[in-house]
Design a protein around this motif. Structure first.
Motif: not given
Ligand code: TXE
Length: 459
Positions: A295-318
């Motif tokens: 409950n705490r982890y998912l609540a705090e995740l909402k405010d955790f800002k991240i950037g994009p992954v390194i490339s479209e190719e890597h995004r497709q892998k993920v």
């Protein structure tokens, strides 16, 4: 538009054949990169510089490391800007993780070099003393996730120990290595001491590894590439340091202090969009605290800002691993979607309900995706943590049993009630498919030098 050039013998040179560097944030073209395919001229320049550089006293080389650190620090905002541009990471991460650590890498090894003690071993009738000679020309190859942070981690000790360098940044993120080259020429680092070549891994990277005059390779990158590098270098008896992939576990025991464990495990999960080999991509939680933690982890995740992954190719892998997770019976607790905006963005994704032996939970994804697993006993948690072919890092969160569990994790480093808290003197590296060798402090000094024992019989 930045036109990246190679730095060879103190001169910036380009090639007719180039390729493009694009921004992960919006896929715009931000630079051109020379498609270098051979390193003979760079090796000649490094060899020509070797005698004078290795003949300097270690104190003088320490002074050079400090000069590089000072100039990098003067330009730290530009270093962070270029790193954020090239990798898509948020500016605060580029500044506080990448740029500051790059400065610290040079500063640390300058200080460390000044305090290096000569090793002596006395016998009843003789004295042994150890000297550390430079290896010669060394090859340093680095990945795209922490570009200057990881390349400077190799350059600093290699220079300290009197070697000259052929460095190759990832073709996906060449900008800060190029900027470091400009800084080094600006402060007058002797020509040929640091040579930086750019291009595709299987071309110029391979050329570095197979060049007979390059006597050691320090490589950081994927496990599959590490196998290729090792296969090329081994029959040439080159010294080899391999920092490879990871699938690290964050283990939350029943007596963990959730006030620190939740933010700590969240940061381990998603810092740099999960693109750090040390990230905790598997979260193992004791059943008795599972609901409260989640409950705490998912609540705090909402405010955790991240950037994009390194490339479209890597995004497709993920994304392929998120699809695999669903096929393997996983439940998406958060994320899993692609935001509607240009760039290689993926929502931070949390998946539960998978076996700890599933492919999703044992293969490296290297993106903003974590799997959650329950356990009932410490022994079960240890068995789950150790069940992948990787063994790089991990963290254990517990008031009373952290070191006891940490020591049973098959990895090179484990944090207790913290994560990515780094003392640069300690050994850094992994076991199993996470690599061979250690870097950091004396381990870097040892790797980037040849120890010679002189035994003097008393008269
Ligand atoms: O690796 P790649 P990437 C790992 C992380 C992930 C990977 C991401 O787990 O798997 O690195 O980085 C060059 N001969 N780590 O995708 O593809 C290539 O050009 C010589 C672990 O960049 O392996 C690039 O410069 N070189 C790490 C570099 O190798 C070759 C921390 C890495 O590329 C080559 C960070 C070849 N044949 C990421 N092919 C840790 N353990 O600390 C490619 N390259």
């Amino acid at each position: 538009m930045i036109h990246v050039e190679n730095l060879i013998g103190g001169k910036f040179v380009s090639l007719d054949e180039k390729f493009e560097d694009t921004s992960p944030s919006d896929f715009s073209v931000i630079a051109t990169i020379p498609r270098t395919k051979q390193v003979n001229d760079a090796v000649l320049a490094a060899k020509a510089a070797l005698h004078d550089w290795s003949s300097l006293g270690i104190e003088q080389r320490c002074d050079w490391l400090d000069k590089i650190a000072n100039e990098l620090e003067n330009e730290i905002q530009e270093v962070a800007r270029l790193e954020a541009l090239d990798t898509g990471k948020p500016m605060d991460v580029a500044l506080n993780v990448d740029a500051k650590r790059s400065v610290n890498n040079f500063r640390f090894f300058a200080e460390f070099g000044r305090n290096l003690q000569e090793q002596k071993f006395e016998m009843s009738d003789a004295t042994n003393y150890v000297i550390r000679k430079p290896i010669g020309v060394v090859g340093l190859i680095s990945p795209w996730n922490l570009p200057l942070y990881l390349l400077s981690w190799k350059i600093a000790p290699a220079l300290l120990m009197g070697n000259t360098i052929i460095a190759k940044p990832s073709e996906i993120t060449p900008l800060t290595a190029h900027f470091l080259g400009r800084i080094c020429t600006k402060i007058g680092l002797p020509d040929g001491v640091l040579n930086i070549v750019n291009g595709y891994g299987p071309e110029v990277g391979q050329a570095i590894v197979e060049h007979p005059e390059i006597k050691a390779i320090s490589f950081t990158g994927g496990t599959s590439t590490g196998k290729i590098v090792a296969a090329t270098a081994a029959p040439m008896f080159k010294k080899l340091s391999l920092e490879l992939g990871g699938k690290n576990a964050s283990i939350i025991l029943d007596d963990a202090d959730l006030e620190i464990a939740v933010p700590g495990v969240l940061r381990a999960s998603f810092l740099n969009s999960g693109q750090i080999c040390l990230c905790g991509s598997r979260v193992l939680v004791h059943a008795s605290i599972y609901d409260d933690f989640m409950n705490r982890y998912l609540a705090e995740l909402k405010d955790f800002k991240i950037g994009p992954v390194i490339s479209e190719e890597h995004r497709q892998k993920v994304l392929s691993y998120i699809r695999l997770a669903i096929e393997e019976g996983g439940e998406i607790l958060a994320g899993g979607n692609v935001p509607e905006k240009p760039g290689a963005w993926i929502e931070p994704t949390v998946i539960s309900g998978l076996s700890h032996t599933s492919r999703t939970a044992t293969e490296e994804i290297f993106g903003p995706v974590v799997t959650i697993h329950k356990f009932d006993t410490d022994e079960e948690a240890i068995e789950m943590a150790n069940c992948t072919q990787y063994g790089l890092a991990g963290s254990v969160w517990s008031k009373n049993r952290g070191p006891h569990v940490a020591e049973k994790i098959e990895s090179g480093m484990v944090w207790v009630n913290t994560w990515l808290h780094r003392d640069l003197r300690v050994p850094f590296g992994g076991v199993k498919d996470s690599g061979v060798g250690r870097e950091g402090g004396l381990w870097s000094v040892g790797f980037f030098s040849e120890a010679v024992n002189i035994c003097v019989m008393e008269d």
